[in-house]
Design a protein around this motif. Structure first.
Motif, PDB file in Angstrom:
ATOM      1  N   GLN A 156       0.798  -1.221   0.000  1.00 17.04           N
ATOM      2  CA  GLN A 156       0.000   0.000   0.000  1.00 17.04           C
ATOM      3  C   GLN A 156       0.839   1.282   0.000  1.00 17.04           C
ATOM      4  OE1 GLN A 156      -2.944   0.225   3.118  1.00 17.04           O
ATOM      5  NE2 GLN A 156      -4.026   1.915   2.126  1.00 17.04           N
ATOM      6  N   GLU A 157       1.826   1.369   0.900  1.00 17.80           N
ATOM      7  CA  GLU A 157       2.630   2.586   0.986  1.00 17.80           C
ATOM      8  C   GLU A 157       3.480   2.787  -0.274  1.00 17.80           C
ATOM      9  OE1 GLU A 157       4.148   6.157   2.330  1.00 17.80           O
ATOM     10  OE2 GLU A 157       2.397   4.993   2.967  1.00 17.80           O
ATOM     11  N   GLN A 158       4.030   1.707  -0.806  1.00 20.34           N
ATOM     12  CA  GLN A 158       4.843   1.809  -2.010  1.00 20.34           C
ATOM     13  C   GLN A 158       4.001   2.261  -3.205  1.00 20.34           C
ATOM     14  OE1 GLN A 158       6.808  -1.851  -3.024  1.00 20.34           O
ATOM     15  NE2 GLN A 158       7.935  -0.959  -4.745  1.00 20.34           N
ATOM     16  N   VAL A 159       2.785   1.697  -3.317  1.00 17.25           N
ATOM     17  CA  VAL A 159       1.886   2.087  -4.406  1.00 17.25           C
ATOM     18  C   VAL A 159       1.507   3.558  -4.280  1.00 17.25           C
ATOM     19  CG1 VAL A 159      -0.423   1.743  -5.367  1.00 17.25           C
ATOM     20  CG2 VAL A 159       1.000  -0.237  -4.799  1.00 17.25           C
ATOM     21  N   ARG A 160       1.196   3.986  -3.051  1.00 13.39           N
ATOM     22  CA  ARG A 160       0.818   5.390  -2.838  1.00 13.39           C
ATOM     23  C   ARG A 160       1.944   6.330  -3.271  1.00 13.39           C
ATOM     24  NH1 ARG A 160       1.825   9.312   0.476  1.00 13.39           N
ATOM     25  NH2 ARG A 160       3.249   8.016   1.716  1.00 13.39           N
ATOM     26  N   GLN A 161       3.180   6.022  -2.911  1.00 11.10           N
ATOM     27  CA  GLN A 161       4.311   6.857  -3.260  1.00 11.10           C
ATOM     28  C   GLN A 161       4.529   6.916  -4.772  1.00 11.10           C
ATOM     29  OE1 GLN A 161       7.792   5.653  -1.092  1.00 11.10           O
ATOM     30  NE2 GLN A 161       6.888   6.070   0.920  1.00 11.10           N
ATOM     31  N   LEU A 162       4.370   5.753  -5.426  1.00 12.92           N
ATOM     32  CA  LEU A 162       4.543   5.730  -6.878  1.00 12.92           C
ATOM     33  C   LEU A 162       3.507   6.593  -7.586  1.00 12.92           C
ATOM     34  CD1 LEU A 162       5.348   1.945  -7.452  1.00 12.92           C
ATOM     35  CD2 LEU A 162       6.885   3.874  -7.865  1.00 12.92           C
ATOM     36  N   VAL A 163       2.267   6.526  -7.131  1.00 13.26           N
ATOM     37  CA  VAL A 163       1.208   7.325  -7.741  1.00 13.26           C
ATOM     38  C   VAL A 163       1.446   8.812  -7.493  1.00 13.26           C
ATOM     39  CG1 VAL A 163      -1.265   7.853  -7.669  1.00 13.26           C
ATOM     40  CG2 VAL A 163      -0.496   5.473  -7.663  1.00 13.26           C
ATOM     41  N   GLU A 164       1.889   9.167  -6.289  1.00 12.83           N
ATOM     42  CA  GLU A 164       2.164  10.570  -5.979  1.00 12.83           C
ATOM     43  C   GLU A 164       3.331  11.091  -6.815  1.00 12.83           C
ATOM     44  OE1 GLU A 164       2.759  10.984  -1.814  1.00 12.83           O
ATOM     45  OE2 GLU A 164       0.610  10.867  -1.333  1.00 12.83           O
ATOM     46  N   GLN A 165       4.368  10.268  -6.996  1.00 14.57           N
ATOM     47  CA  GLN A 165       5.505  10.682  -7.822  1.00 14.57           C
ATOM     48  C   GLN A 165       5.085  10.908  -9.269  1.00 14.57           C
ATOM     49  OE1 GLN A 165       8.603   7.791  -7.352  1.00 14.57           O
ATOM     50  NE2 GLN A 165       8.886   8.213  -5.173  1.00 14.57           N
ATOM     51  N   ALA A 166       4.257  10.002  -9.789  1.00 15.44           N
ATOM     52  CA  ALA A 166       3.781  10.157 -11.155  1.00 15.44           C
ATOM     53  C   ALA A 166       2.924  11.416 -11.302  1.00 15.44           C
ATOM     54  CB  ALA A 166       2.984   8.927 -11.577  1.00 15.44           C
ATOM     55  N   THR A 167       2.108  11.690 -10.303  1.00 17.22           N
ATOM     56  CA  THR A 167       1.266  12.883 -10.333  1.00 17.22           C
ATOM     57  C   THR A 167       2.114  14.144 -10.334  1.00 17.22           C
ATOM     58  OG1 THR A 167      -0.505  11.718  -9.162  1.00 17.22           O
ATOM     59  CG2 THR A 167      -0.594  14.133  -9.159  1.00 17.22           C
TER      60      THR A 167
END
Length: 307
Positions: A68-79
């Motif tokens: 969950q935390e890794q996915v959240r960070q990846l999405v935020e970085q892409a955004t």
């Protein structure tokens, strides 16, 4: 290598945040069945059920909680990557903008631009370089950020924006005998004049219009610069044809000069700014172009004739 559908990361992040297929579907503007199919694709890609039923609700699996935390960070970085321009830190930008412009534009325009830089981009600097007689593809070769002036032979891919329209007017000392009567073409041509030309030319559109009337002016001085020539008018009967925008704020110097309309049908000309398409979407460059356009608009609105 076959890449997975990275949209699944966004969907997985929403599913884990919402804990519900229905709520996740609403947030992603999908139907519940479409969101269920997306969950199935996520399960296949990850190799884990991700969310399992517990009574009437869904709960994340240990694998999902670990991701969950890794996915959240990846999405935020892409955004942040795709929306970085929307949150551009102009105040922290360190950049030197190189502008090519005629010397008549540098004076008050540069001062106004520096005021805006000091207010919004205090770590940036301006560097003005002179116009050249030939096309050296400076925009294409990235030697300048912006060209400002009358429309030259630009590279065909260059982007342009109109800044303002201007015209040639005459300039002379305030007590010049020209002002003792009506300024006719004959009286205009009778006094010695200055020709300003980087190429050293003594003739131009003014001479062509005078020839149509059977008149010829007496060009006594040829110089490459308008601003340096202005001081020659103070102690002589010279007349100086000059672009009207060159007189922005000249009244503040108190030189005792006066402008007049040249009694000939001279065509106005456009002043533009031009840039290479590589900078079209550059946030800092867009800010520079907006600032240049606004400065020109303000100067045109506040300019008054020298009387």
């Amino acid at each position: 290598m076959s890449l997975p559908d990275l949209n699944l990361l966004v969907a997985l992040n929403v599913l884990l945040e919402e804990g519900s297929v229905v709520a996740a579907a609403r947030r992603m503007h999908l139907s519940a069945p479409a969101m269920s199919r997306t969950l199935g694709r996520i399960r296949e890609a990850v190799g884990d059920p991700i969310m399992v039923r517990a009574g009437r609700n869904l709960v994340p699996t240990p694998r999902a909680l670990a991701l969950q935390e890794q996915v959240r960070q990846l999405v935020e970085q892409a955004t942040r990557l795709f929306h970085s321009g929307e949150h551009f830190d102009l105040a922290g930008l360190e950049r030197c903008f190189t502008l090519r412009a005629n010397n008549v534009l540098v004076g008050d325009m540069a001062a106004r631009l520096l005021q805006e830089l000091g207010r919004e981009a205090p770590r940036c600097t301006l560097r003005f370089v002179p116009e050249v007689e030939h096309d050296d593809a400076a925009l294409r070769r990235n030697r300048i950020d912006l060209f400002i002036g009358a429309l030259p032979g630009l590279e065909p891919e260059a982007k342009t924006q109109r800044l303002f329209s201007t015209r040639f007017v005459g300039l002379a000392r305030r007590d010049h005998p020209l002002f003792d009567g009506e300024i006719s073409p004959e009286r205009f041509a009778a006094y010695p004049q200055v020709s300003v030309s980087r190429r050293g030319r003594a003739r131009g559109p003014i001479d062509e219009e005078l020839e149509k009337l059977g008149l010829q002016r007496d060009v006594r001085l040829v110089t490459p610069s308008f601003h340096g020539t202005i001081f020659c008018l103070l102690e002589s009967d010279l007349l100086l044809p000059i672009p009207e925008h060159a007189l922005w704020r000249l009244d503040r110097l108190g030189l005792g000069l006066r402008q007049f309309a040249i009694p000939l049908p001279l065509k106005p000309f456009e002043v533009i700014q031009a840039w290479h398409p590589r900078f079209d979407n550059d946030v800092a460059h867009r800010w520079l172009r907006r600032t240049v356009a606004q400065v020109c608009l303000d100067l045109c609105a506040s300019s008054a004739p020298l009387v």
